[in-house]
Design an enzyme around this catalytic site. Structure first.
Site, short mmCIF file in Angstrom:
data_model
loop_
_atom_site.label_atom_id
_atom_site.label_comp_id
_atom_site.label_asym_id
_atom_site.label_seq_id
_atom_site.Cartn_x
_atom_site.Cartn_y
_atom_site.Cartn_z
N LYS A 131 1.42 -10.37 -2.24
CA LYS A 131 1.46 -9.02 -2.80
C LYS A 131 1.20 -9.06 -4.31
O LYS A 131 0.40 -8.29 -4.83
CB LYS A 131 2.82 -8.36 -2.52
CG LYS A 131 2.82 -6.89 -2.89
CD LYS A 131 4.15 -6.25 -2.64
CE LYS A 131 5.02 -6.38 -3.85
NZ LYS A 131 6.39 -5.95 -3.64
N ASP A 149 3.84 -2.12 -1.53
CA ASP A 149 5.20 -2.16 -2.08
C ASP A 149 6.01 -1.10 -1.35
O ASP A 149 5.55 -0.49 -0.38
CB ASP A 149 5.18 -1.94 -3.61
CG ASP A 149 4.76 -0.53 -3.99
OD1 ASP A 149 4.44 0.29 -3.08
OD2 ASP A 149 4.76 -0.22 -5.19
#
Ligand code: SF4
Length: 223
Positions: A131, A149
């Site tokens: 990420k 997220d």
């Protein structure tokens, strides 16, 4: 529908996905991160600090940190306790300080002081997962990548764009469904989730994609 899937809302149809995409791109054409940075090093440090911490808080912390350690060379030689002291108002600051110094050491020792700009190299750096790597590549190079997220996860599920239970699964669904303009859609969904489609009190009355909303329920990212 299996029992396991029943609690997830209906999934968006192909035409709905296209419409949602168009609306996000129209309303958030040039969105960028709200983290303050002047170069790739500062962006990497800021994104590493932002895990489980607000961008606002990170922006308060980083000026003093960057002043003391303007690059990986300085950070690689930092005293760990000094770094901890500078970032102590950030969540998980002990681990983050260790990762920051270890990341800087690796960049210095294995990459000749140059932060790599490829996903497979970035994720080798301590404290940098997929990420974090994707957020950096999206922001810095405009790469056609998605990063999920807590905001992107919530928005994706409320709009029926994914029923995956993890951030990774949601990322795969969004990549498959949107295909292009992923970096802009990532930034759009972060901002839309942070300020409009909020976890506790979403501003549904003024929502730009209300027509396509499948649920008013909150969802929380895991994994
Ligand atoms: Fe989010 Fe409300 Fe819009 Fe649905 S209608 S996407 S819950 S802001």
């Amino acid at each position: 529908m299996s029992k396991k899937e029943a609690k997830y809302p209906k999934q968006a149809k192909k035409e709905e996905i296209e419409e949602i995409k168009k609306i996000f791109l129209k309303h958030y054409p040039d969105s960028v991160t709200e983290l303050n940075y002047k170069n790739l090093y500062e962006l990497l440090v800021a994104v590493m600090l932002s895990a489980q911490c607000t961008d606002k808080r990170v922006n308060i912390i980083t000026p003093a940190l960057f002043k003391k350690y303007p690059g990986t060379k300085e950070l690689a030689n930092a005293n760990l306790d000094d770094v901890k002291e500078l970032i102590k108002s950030c969540s998980f600051f002990n681990n983050k300080a260790k990762n920051l110094v270890a990341m800087a050491k690796m960049v210095e020792e294995e990459y000749g002081g140059k932060i790599p700009l490829e996903q497979k190299e970035l994720i080798k750096l301590p404290g940098v997962g997929q990420k974090t790597a994707n957020v950096i590549l999206i922001e810095y190079t405009g790469a056609n990548l998605m990063a999920v997220d807590t905001h992107v996860f919530r928005v994706a599920h409320r709009l029926g764009l994914s029923k995956a239970k993890t951030a990774k699964g949601t990322e795969e669904d969004l990549v498959k469904k949107f295909k292009t303009n992923l970096h802009q859609l990532h930034q759009a969904m972060v901002l839309f989730g942070r300020y409009k489609c909020k976890a506790a009190n979403p501003l549904c009355e003024e929502c730009i994609v209300k027509k396509y909303c499948k649920s008013k329920e909150g969802f929380k990212a895991r994994g």
